[in-house]
Motif scaffolding. Sequence first.
Motif, PDB file in Angstrom:
ATOM      1  N   GLY A  88      23.042 -52.083 100.223  1.00 23.43           N
ATOM      2  CA  GLY A  88      22.751 -53.343 100.891  1.00 23.43           C
ATOM      3  C   GLY A  88      23.279 -53.275 102.302  1.00 23.43           C
ATOM      4  O   GLY A  88      23.788 -52.241 102.753  1.00 23.43           O
ATOM      5  N   MET A  89      23.175 -54.384 103.027  1.00 22.98           N
ATOM      6  CA  MET A  89      23.709 -54.446 104.385  1.00 22.98           C
ATOM      7  C   MET A  89      25.225 -54.523 104.328  1.00 22.98           C
ATOM      8  O   MET A  89      25.800 -54.791 103.276  1.00 22.98           O
ATOM      9  N   ARG A  90      25.892 -54.290 105.464  1.00 19.08           N
ATOM     10  CA  ARG A  90      27.344 -54.169 105.465  1.00 19.08           C
ATOM     11  C   ARG A  90      28.001 -55.451 104.951  1.00 19.08           C
ATOM     12  O   ARG A  90      27.520 -56.564 105.154  1.00 19.08           O
ATOM     13  N   GLY A  91      29.143 -55.268 104.286  1.00 17.70           N
ATOM     14  CA  GLY A  91      29.872 -56.388 103.705  1.00 17.70           C
ATOM     15  C   GLY A  91      30.756 -57.089 104.719  1.00 17.70           C
ATOM     16  O   GLY A  91      30.914 -56.654 105.862  1.00 17.70           O
ATOM     17  N   CYS A  92      31.363 -58.207 104.262  1.00 16.76           N
ATOM     18  CA  CYS A  92      32.250 -58.969 105.147  1.00 16.76           C
ATOM     19  C   CYS A  92      33.580 -59.307 104.481  1.00 16.76           C
ATOM     20  O   CYS A  92      34.512 -59.738 105.168  1.00 16.76           O
ATOM     21  N   GLN A  93      33.703 -59.126 103.146  1.00 15.61           N
ATOM     22  CA  GLN A  93      34.942 -59.482 102.449  1.00 15.61           C
ATOM     23  C   GLN A  93      35.056 -58.674 101.173  1.00 15.61           C
ATOM     24  O   GLN A  93      34.046 -58.327 100.537  1.00 15.61           O
ATOM     25  N   LEU A  94      36.295 -58.341 100.793  1.00 16.79           N
ATOM     26  CA  LEU A  94      36.566 -57.562  99.592  1.00 16.79           C
ATOM     27  C   LEU A  94      37.640 -58.245  98.753  1.00 16.79           C
ATOM     28  O   LEU A  94      38.530 -58.898  99.287  1.00 16.79           O
ATOM     29  N   SER A  95      37.575 -58.055  97.448  1.00 17.82           N
ATOM     30  CA  SER A  95      38.681 -58.435  96.563  1.00 17.82           C
ATOM     31  C   SER A  95      38.724 -57.427  95.424  1.00 17.82           C
ATOM     32  O   SER A  95      37.725 -56.772  95.114  1.00 17.82           O
ATOM     33  N   VAL A  96      39.902 -57.301  94.811  1.00 17.59           N
ATOM     34  CA  VAL A  96      40.117 -56.292  93.776  1.00 17.59           C
ATOM     35  C   VAL A  96      40.529 -56.965  92.476  1.00 17.59           C
ATOM     36  O   VAL A  96      41.353 -57.890  92.468  1.00 17.59           O
ATOM     37  N   GLU A  97      39.963 -56.523  91.376  1.00 18.73           N
ATOM     38  CA  GLU A  97      40.359 -56.991  90.050  1.00 18.73           C
ATOM     39  C   GLU A  97      41.792 -56.520  89.777  1.00 18.73           C
ATOM     40  O   GLU A  97      42.134 -55.367  90.089  1.00 18.73           O
ATOM     41  N   PRO A  98      42.669 -57.405  89.257  1.00 19.39           N
ATOM     42  CA  PRO A  98      44.101 -57.078  89.159  1.00 19.39           C
ATOM     43  C   PRO A  98      44.429 -55.802  88.404  1.00 19.39           C
ATOM     44  O   PRO A  98      45.425 -55.138  88.723  1.00 19.39           O
ATOM     45  N   GLU A  99      43.644 -55.435  87.403  1.00 17.62           N
ATOM     46  CA  GLU A  99      43.928 -54.221  86.636  1.00 17.62           C
ATOM     47  C   GLU A  99      43.330 -52.971  87.277  1.00 17.62           C
ATOM     48  O   GLU A  99      43.460 -51.873  86.732  1.00 17.62           O
ATOM     49  N   GLY A 100      42.705 -53.136  88.435  1.00 19.54           N
ATOM     50  CA  GLY A 100      42.193 -51.987  89.167  1.00 19.54           C
ATOM     51  C   GLY A 100      40.927 -51.390  88.608  1.00 19.54           C
ATOM     52  O   GLY A 100      40.643 -50.206  88.821  1.00 19.54           O
ATOM     53  N   LYS A 101      40.111 -52.204  87.928  1.00 18.50           N
ATOM     54  CA  LYS A 101      38.873 -51.688  87.348  1.00 18.50           C
ATOM     55  C   LYS A 101      37.655 -51.928  88.240  1.00 18.50           C
ATOM     56  O   LYS A 101      36.695 -51.166  88.186  1.00 18.50           O
ATOM     57  N   TYR A 102      37.705 -52.998  89.050  1.00 19.34           N
ATOM     58  CA  TYR A 102      36.523 -53.379  89.822  1.00 19.34           C
ATOM     59  C   TYR A 102      36.897 -53.765  91.248  1.00 19.34           C
ATOM     60  O   TYR A 102      37.981 -54.293  91.510  1.00 19.34           O
ATOM     61  N   LEU A 103      35.932 -53.511  92.149  1.00 15.36           N
ATOM     62  CA  LEU A 103      36.008 -53.948  93.540  1.00 15.36           C
ATOM     63  C   LEU A 103      34.825 -54.874  93.785  1.00 15.36           C
ATOM     64  O   LEU A 103      33.678 -54.533  93.476  1.00 15.36           O
ATOM     65  N   PHE A 104      35.089 -56.074  94.352  1.00 18.10           N
ATOM     66  CA  PHE A 104      34.044 -57.063  94.606  1.00 18.10           C
ATOM     67  C   PHE A 104      33.746 -57.089  96.100  1.00 18.10           C
ATOM     68  O   PHE A 104      34.662 -57.228  96.916  1.00 18.10           O
ATOM     69  N   VAL A 105      32.472 -56.962  96.446  1.00 13.98           N
ATOM     70  CA  VAL A 105      32.046 -56.874  97.842  1.00 13.98           C
ATOM     71  C   VAL A 105      31.124 -58.041  98.166  1.00 13.98           C
ATOM     72  O   VAL A 105      30.123 -58.261  97.477  1.00 13.98           O
ATOM     73  N   SER A 106      31.454 -58.788  99.222  1.00 16.50           N
ATOM     74  CA  SER A 106      30.620 -59.904  99.668  1.00 16.50           C
ATOM     75  C   SER A 106      29.761 -59.455 100.840  1.00 16.50           C
ATOM     76  O   SER A 106      30.275 -58.871 101.801  1.00 16.50           O
ATOM     77  N   GLY A 107      28.470 -59.756 100.773  1.00 18.26           N
ATOM     78  CA  GLY A 107      27.534 -59.357 101.817  1.00 18.26           C
ATOM     79  C   GLY A 107      27.057 -60.540 102.632  1.00 18.26           C
ATOM     80  O   GLY A 107      26.236 -61.328 102.158  1.00 18.26           O
ATOM     81  N   TYR A 108      27.553 -60.650 103.850  1.00 18.41           N
ATOM     82  CA  TYR A 108      27.176 -61.774 104.713  1.00 18.41           C
ATOM     83  C   TYR A 108      25.718 -61.670 105.147  1.00 18.41           C
ATOM     84  O   TYR A 108      24.973 -62.651 105.106  1.00 18.41           O
ATOM     85  N   HIS A 109      25.303 -60.503 105.574  1.00 18.95           N
ATOM     86  CA  HIS A 109      24.002 -60.361 106.226  1.00 18.95           C
ATOM     87  C   HIS A 109      22.831 -60.439 105.252  1.00 18.95           C
ATOM     88  O   HIS A 109      21.758 -60.928 105.610  1.00 18.95           O
ATOM     89  N   ASP A 110      23.005 -59.958 104.027  1.00 21.91           N
ATOM     90  CA  ASP A 110      21.889 -59.974 103.078  1.00 21.91           C
ATOM     91  C   ASP A 110      22.105 -60.924 101.902  1.00 21.91           C
ATOM     92  O   ASP A 110      21.283 -60.987 100.994  1.00 21.91           O
ATOM     93  N   GLY A 111      23.218 -61.664 101.898  1.00 21.30           N
ATOM     94  CA  GLY A 111      23.453 -62.632 100.833  1.00 21.30           C
ATOM     95  C   GLY A 111      23.649 -62.003  99.477  1.00 21.30           C
ATOM     96  O   GLY A 111      23.259 -62.571  98.453  1.00 21.30           O
TER      97      GLY A 111
END
Length: 349
Positions: free
Chosen positions: A85-108
């Motif tokens: 997708g298009m470049r992201g704008c924000q990240l967060s990590v699941e506390p147990e280190g299993k997942y990374l969540f990426v928010s995409g401003y430009h493509d929703g």
Amino acid sequence: MKGVYMAYVGSYSYTGNAKGIAVYDVDVENGRFKERCEVEIDNASYLVPSADNKTLYSISDEGVVSFRIHENGSITKMNTANIRGMRGCQLSVEPEGKYLFVSGYHDGKSTIMNLNPDGSIGNIVTGVYHKGLGSVAERTFRPHVSCTRLTPDRKFIMVADLGVDQVKIYKFTADQMVLVDTIPCDLESAPRHFIFSGDGKFIYLMYEVKNVIDVYTYETGKRAPKIEKIQTIPTAAGKTAVQLTAACAIRFSSDEKYLFCSNAGENTINVFRRDPETGLLESLCCLPISGDYPKDIAVFPDDRHIASFNHESGTITFFNVNYEKGLLVMCGRPMKLDEPNCCAIVKVR
């Protein structure tokens, strides 16, 4: 707060002299940074450390990048992953280190990535594209995903979309996101970032255009969480709407007794006292940051100092926080860094 701390600051690298991630030693006692080095990466617009502080994740033009954080504070690149997708704008990590969540401003788009046991980034688990229209204004005209986080009960994913003025709530299973509820927001309010209290009982949702923070209670539900608004408080200068001002970032103190919010345009930081029992906020002061466009805030481990990352003026300014008198007192001269975007302070030893 005993230990050795490092600060990692992401900057745009396509203009100016910044290389991507600036690495600083943190002087906790005096509330200052000491320059160490820079690491080259294309346009590090957001950084987040893993829960164990062993890995640093950054957005880049290529997708998302992982770095190993060594005991001496230096970082080395592990791998880069494409988010399709298009470049992201924000990240967060699941506390147990299993997942990374990426928010995409430009493509929703909101994207979930697997994380490998060594902290490197794996494959895409799933993702959703938001659809819909906001208002006639460009910034709130079409989907712009601005924040994605796992809820404290680990059952749902909340996704703020400042383009369509909604916070969508998804049920999270092993490989898919299923929409179960939505928090409707005022037209052209632009919900930008939200954070949860450590006990999981409260949500703090900051609006970029409306310039307020909404406080919600949070309870686990079977099909969807139970969320109720209990307070709306201005982010800037005690007004609910300030022309040409945009709320940028919110951060807790380590004990969560205080919340900080930065405001571009007005170029201030508002310091709020937080009641841990009720979750309610009270503004202590809203004062200038001696820079332009405070895109992020870093709270030092002693909770007595903060740093403001001023994107347009290309500076980092440092302040001592006097909670008793409601004052921000500048401590030392500003540091120069072209277009700083985001900071992560990490304990390395």
